[in-house]
Design a protein around this motif. Structure first.
Motif, mmCIF file in Angstrom:
data_model
loop_
_atom_site.group_PDB
_atom_site.id
_atom_site.type_symbol
_atom_site.label_atom_id
_atom_site.label_comp_id
_atom_site.label_asym_id
_atom_site.label_seq_id
_atom_site.Cartn_x
_atom_site.Cartn_y
_atom_site.Cartn_z
ATOM 1 N N LYS A 150 0.836 -1.208 0.000
ATOM 2 C CA LYS A 150 0.000 0.000 0.000
ATOM 3 C C LYS A 150 0.865 1.250 0.000
ATOM 4 N N GLU A 151 1.898 1.221 0.819
ATOM 5 C CA GLU A 151 2.787 2.389 0.925
ATOM 6 C C GLU A 151 3.569 2.577 -0.370
ATOM 7 N N ALA A 152 3.901 1.477 -1.037
ATOM 8 C CA ALA A 152 4.643 1.585 -2.279
ATOM 9 C C ALA A 152 3.769 2.177 -3.382
ATOM 10 N N LYS A 153 2.471 1.877 -3.369
ATOM 11 C CA LYS A 153 1.545 2.437 -4.360
ATOM 12 C C LYS A 153 1.294 3.934 -4.114
ATOM 13 N N ALA A 154 1.304 4.284 -2.845
ATOM 14 C CA ALA A 154 0.957 5.672 -2.497
ATOM 15 C C ALA A 154 2.096 6.633 -2.639
#
Length: 154
Positions: A150-154
């Motif tokens: 999730k953090e990598a997408k954001a």
């Protein structure tokens, strides 16, 4: 005067055990002497008759020695003793060579594989209960990976 005929005594289902042991360090690996541990009740004639009738060995000489009981150690208030035995040194007409020692890296591996498959076959049809500690660790790892994604997408 009676003549003793050795090796003619018939032995059916002998109840005594003769244990072949390694010779001392001064005896070469290939020799015609064998060392046995025998019960103290056996005499030279019994040993020669036993070996010639059961194992078909041509025994030339038999020497015996009674070995005393030794202290094996003490466990608390008790003293442990090793059992006394008789040692028989036999000379035979042909040379005897000990077989080579098995390779310790592979010795017993097939037995372990067979035992494992036997145990797994015993458990067929039984539902194995999962270890909850392992499952909790897997869930936490999956949650951490999802959060990292999730953090990598954001």
């Amino acid at each position: 005067m009676s003549v003793l005929k050795e090796g003619l005594k018939k032995l059916y289902f002998p109840s005594t055990v003769l244990k072949l042991v390694r010779n001392g360090p001064n005896v070469p690996e290939v020799s015609n002497t064998l060392t046995f541990r025998v019960p103290p009740s056996m005499n030279k004639f019994d040993i020669k008759s036993y070996l010639s009738n059961i194992y078909k060995l041509n025994v030339l000489t038999v020497r015996t020695a009674n070995m005393p009981a030794k202290l094996a150690g003490s466990g608390g208030n008790t003293v442990l003793k090793r059992q006394k035995f008789k040692k028989a040194i036999i000379t035979i007409d042909e040379e005897f060579k000990w077989p080579d020692a098995p390779d310790s890296a592979t010795f017993g591996i097939q037995d372990a594989i067979n035992e494992r498959s036997r145990m797994l076959n015993r458990l067929k049809g039984w539902r194995m209960r999962p270890n909850h500690g392992i499952q909790a660790a897997k869930k936490a790892e999956a949650a951490a990976e999802a959060e990292a994604a999730k953090e990598a997408k954001a």
